[in-house]
Scaffold this motif. Structure first.
Motif, PDB file in Angstrom:
ATOM      1  N   ARG A  36       0.773  -1.018   0.101  1.00  0.00           N
ATOM      2  CA  ARG A  36      -0.003   0.002   0.086  1.00  0.00           C
ATOM      3  C   ARG A  36       0.714   1.003   0.041  1.00  0.00           C
ATOM      4  NH1 ARG A  36      -5.067   0.636   0.405  1.00  0.00           N
ATOM      5  NH2 ARG A  36      -6.190   2.622   1.417  1.00  0.00           N
ATOM      6  N   TRP A  37       0.824   1.986  -0.767  1.00  0.00           N
ATOM      7  CA  TRP A  37       1.402   3.213  -1.075  1.00  0.00           C
ATOM      8  C   TRP A  37       0.805   4.539  -0.839  1.00  0.00           C
ATOM      9  CZ3 TRP A  37       3.186   2.743  -7.008  1.00  0.00           C
ATOM     10  CH2 TRP A  37       4.065   1.241  -7.073  1.00  0.00           C
ATOM     11  N   GLN A  38       1.430   5.399  -0.369  1.00  0.00           N
ATOM     12  CA  GLN A  38       0.798   6.813   0.032  1.00  0.00           C
ATOM     13  C   GLN A  38       1.985   7.895  -0.878  1.00  0.00           C
ATOM     14  OE1 GLN A  38       1.336   8.671   3.800  1.00  0.00           O
ATOM     15  NE2 GLN A  38      -0.561   9.587   3.545  1.00  0.00           N
ATOM     16  N   CYS A  39       1.191   8.577  -1.600  1.00  0.00           N
ATOM     17  CA  CYS A  39       1.805   9.751  -2.534  1.00  0.00           C
ATOM     18  C   CYS A  39       1.303  11.095  -1.990  1.00  0.00           C
ATOM     19  CB  CYS A  39       1.412   9.632  -3.933  1.00  0.00           C
ATOM     20  SG  CYS A  39       1.890   8.083  -4.758  1.00  0.00           S
ATOM     21  N   PRO A  40       1.888  11.777  -1.071  1.00  0.00           N
ATOM     22  CA  PRO A  40       0.979  12.710  -0.107  1.00  0.00           C
ATOM     23  C   PRO A  40       0.977  14.089  -1.101  1.00  0.00           C
ATOM     24  CG  PRO A  40       3.340  12.481   0.457  1.00  0.00           C
ATOM     25  CD  PRO A  40       2.860  11.427  -0.515  1.00  0.00           C
ATOM     26  N   ASP A  41       1.540  14.321  -2.195  1.00  0.00           N
ATOM     27  CA  ASP A  41       1.759  15.626  -2.837  1.00  0.00           C
ATOM     28  C   ASP A  41       1.022  15.363  -4.127  1.00  0.00           C
ATOM     29  OD1 ASP A  41       2.909  16.566  -0.594  1.00  0.00           O
ATOM     30  OD2 ASP A  41       4.960  15.761  -1.470  1.00  0.00           O
ATOM     31  N   GLU A  76      -9.912   6.598 -15.725  1.00  0.00           N
ATOM     32  CA  GLU A  76     -10.997   7.064 -15.115  1.00  0.00           C
ATOM     33  C   GLU A  76     -11.086   6.564 -13.763  1.00  0.00           C
ATOM     34  OE1 GLU A  76     -14.863   7.004 -16.861  1.00  0.00           O
ATOM     35  OE2 GLU A  76     -14.011   7.824 -18.828  1.00  0.00           O
ATOM     36  N   ARG A  77     -10.698   5.487 -13.711  1.00  0.00           N
ATOM     37  CA  ARG A  77     -10.626   4.613 -12.398  1.00  0.00           C
ATOM     38  C   ARG A  77      -9.139   4.590 -11.763  1.00  0.00           C
ATOM     39  NH1 ARG A  77     -12.739  -1.011 -13.590  1.00  0.00           N
ATOM     40  NH2 ARG A  77     -12.325  -1.426 -11.287  1.00  0.00           N
ATOM     41  N   CYS A  78      -8.504   5.283 -12.500  1.00  0.00           N
ATOM     42  CA  CYS A  78      -6.802   5.265 -12.296  1.00  0.00           C
ATOM     43  C   CYS A  78      -6.339   4.052 -11.562  1.00  0.00           C
ATOM     44  CB  CYS A  78      -6.590   6.161 -10.996  1.00  0.00           C
ATOM     45  SG  CYS A  78      -7.145   7.888 -11.189  1.00  0.00           S
ATOM     46  N   THR A  79      -6.435   2.928 -12.812  1.00  0.00           N
ATOM     47  CA  THR A  79      -5.877   1.414 -12.465  1.00  0.00           C
ATOM     48  C   THR A  79      -5.002   1.313 -13.687  1.00  0.00           C
ATOM     49  OG1 THR A  79      -7.602   0.452 -13.568  1.00  0.00           O
ATOM     50  CG2 THR A  79      -7.919   0.664 -11.165  1.00  0.00           C
ATOM     51  N   ILE A 136      -1.927  -2.073 -10.256  1.00  0.00           N
ATOM     52  CA  ILE A 136      -1.950  -0.810  -9.421  1.00  0.00           C
ATOM     53  C   ILE A 136      -3.099  -0.064  -9.434  1.00  0.00           C
ATOM     54  CG2 ILE A 136      -0.785   1.180  -8.787  1.00  0.00           C
ATOM     55  CD1 ILE A 136       1.913  -0.108  -9.853  1.00  0.00           C
ATOM     56  N   GLU A 137      -3.724   0.183  -8.388  1.00  0.00           N
ATOM     57  CA  GLU A 137      -4.678   1.158  -8.385  1.00  0.00           C
ATOM     58  C   GLU A 137      -4.673   2.672  -7.313  1.00  0.00           C
ATOM     59  OE1 GLU A 137      -9.662   1.031  -7.214  1.00  0.00           O
ATOM     60  OE2 GLU A 137      -8.327  -0.918  -6.636  1.00  0.00           O
ATOM     61  N   PHE A 138      -4.627   3.535  -7.908  1.00  0.00           N
ATOM     62  CA  PHE A 138      -4.514   4.887  -7.220  1.00  0.00           C
ATOM     63  C   PHE A 138      -5.964   5.368  -6.641  1.00  0.00           C
ATOM     64  CE2 PHE A 138      -0.882   4.926  -9.876  1.00  0.00           C
ATOM     65  CZ  PHE A 138       0.032   4.958  -9.006  1.00  0.00           C
ATOM     66  N   MET A 139      -6.040   5.858  -5.498  1.00  0.00           N
ATOM     67  CA  MET A 139      -7.225   6.369  -5.090  1.00  0.00           C
ATOM     68  C   MET A 139      -7.292   7.591  -3.952  1.00  0.00           C
ATOM     69  SD  MET A 139      -7.750   3.035  -2.678  1.00  0.00           S
ATOM     70  CE  MET A 139      -6.579   2.307  -3.652  1.00  0.00           C
ATOM     71  N   PRO A 140      -7.902   8.437  -3.880  1.00  0.00           N
ATOM     72  CA  PRO A 140      -7.664   9.550  -3.130  1.00  0.00           C
ATOM     73  C   PRO A 140      -7.483   9.142  -1.692  1.00  0.00           C
ATOM     74  CG  PRO A 140      -9.668   9.839  -4.155  1.00  0.00           C
ATOM     75  CD  PRO A 140      -9.417   8.395  -4.459  1.00  0.00           C
ATOM     76  N   GLU A 193      -3.031   0.719  -4.083  1.00  0.00           N
ATOM     77  CA  GLU A 193      -2.684  -0.723  -3.787  1.00  0.00           C
ATOM     78  C   GLU A 193      -1.979  -1.238  -4.977  1.00  0.00           C
ATOM     79  OE1 GLU A 193      -4.031  -2.842  -1.304  1.00  0.00           O
ATOM     80  OE2 GLU A 193      -4.767  -1.179  -0.190  1.00  0.00           O
ATOM     81  N   ALA A 194      -0.940  -1.740  -4.774  1.00  0.00           N
ATOM     82  CA  ALA A 194       0.087  -2.466  -5.600  1.00  0.00           C
ATOM     83  C   ALA A 194       0.400  -3.828  -5.526  1.00  0.00           C
ATOM     84  CB  ALA A 194       1.374  -1.588  -5.671  1.00  0.00           C
ATOM     85  N   LEU A 195       0.077  -4.732  -6.379  1.00  0.00           N
ATOM     86  CA  LEU A 195       0.360  -5.924  -6.507  1.00  0.00           C
ATOM     87  C   LEU A 195       1.219  -6.494  -7.705  1.00  0.00           C
ATOM     88  CD1 LEU A 195      -0.372  -8.944  -5.521  1.00  0.00           C
ATOM     89  CD2 LEU A 195      -2.309  -9.014  -6.926  1.00  0.00           C
ATOM     90  N   SER A 196       2.196  -7.301  -7.327  1.00  0.00           N
ATOM     91  CA  SER A 196       3.029  -7.900  -8.344  1.00  0.00           C
ATOM     92  C   SER A 196       3.082  -9.240  -8.127  1.00  0.00           C
ATOM     93  CB  SER A 196       4.471  -7.509  -8.256  1.00  0.00           C
ATOM     94  OG  SER A 196       5.194  -7.874  -9.335  1.00  0.00           O
ATOM     95  N   PHE A 197       3.060 -10.291  -9.244  1.00  0.00           N
ATOM     96  CA  PHE A 197       2.886 -11.657  -9.003  1.00  0.00           C
ATOM     97  C   PHE A 197       3.248 -12.307 -10.009  1.00  0.00           C
ATOM     98  CE2 PHE A 197      -1.313 -10.301 -10.604  1.00  0.00           C
ATOM     99  CZ  PHE A 197      -1.737 -11.585 -11.629  1.00  0.00           C
TER     100      PHE A 197
END
Length: 163
Positions: A34-39, A73-76, A93-97, A106-110
């Motif tokens: 799980r990532w955070q991009c604060p800016d 639109e869904r930032c995926t 990878i899915e980006f959300m507010p 949410e980032a998944l690599s498999f």
């Protein structure tokens, strides 16, 4: 350079993803963060990810990266990563507010299967041998780190786990 057979079979292999069928066993060859991009906003992050994948493809000497699907639109985004031996690993990878500010992801690599995609009918054999354990030597974790490092926006890991 990915061979023709690998390019042809990869979408089927990624859709089926037999290496992910057994919970617990799939922890050997997957990684979730799980990532955070604060800016940055989610739409900025998805655009940065596209540029980061291009940069990762040039700078990574082991893997070849290709964006398979992107939904602005869904930032995926779904990314195919082929190793030198043409094993297919998938990054989603899915980006959300963010909860308080910025953006979370949410980032998944498999790894998708035990056989590389240049093997004829690999997706069929990978489905048959889905229960065979194999270890990725933390390549999926390193792949997410490399993509994150290639992004020009600040992106920090706030939680991680092997899937």
């Amino acid at each position: 350079m990915v061979c023709f057979l690998s390019a042809l079979q990869a979408p089927i292999q990624a859709f089926l993803r037999p290496a992910m069928w057994i919970p617990g066993l799939n922890k050997l060859h997957s990684h979730r963060e799980r990532w955070q991009c604060p800016d940055a906003t989610p739409d900025v992050c998805i655009n940065e990810l596209v540029m980061a994948v291009s940069k990762a493809d040039v700078t990574d000497k082991i893997n070849t990266y290709r964006i398979k699907a992107i939904d602005t639109e869904r930032c995926t985004c779904q990314i195919y990563s082929f190793t030198r031996a043409e094993w297919l690993d998938v990054v989603e990878i899915e980006f959300m507010p963010g909860r308080e500010q910025g953006t979370e992801a949410e980032a998944l690599s498999f790894s998708s299967g035990i056989l590389p995609t240049w093997v004829p009918l690999c997706f069929l054999f990978n489905c048959i041998f889905f229960f065979f354990p194999f270890y990725d030597n933390q390549l999926n974790k390193k792949r997410l780190e490399h993509i994150r490092d290639c992004m020009s926006v600040t992106c920090n890991v706030i939680a991680e786990k092997d899937d």
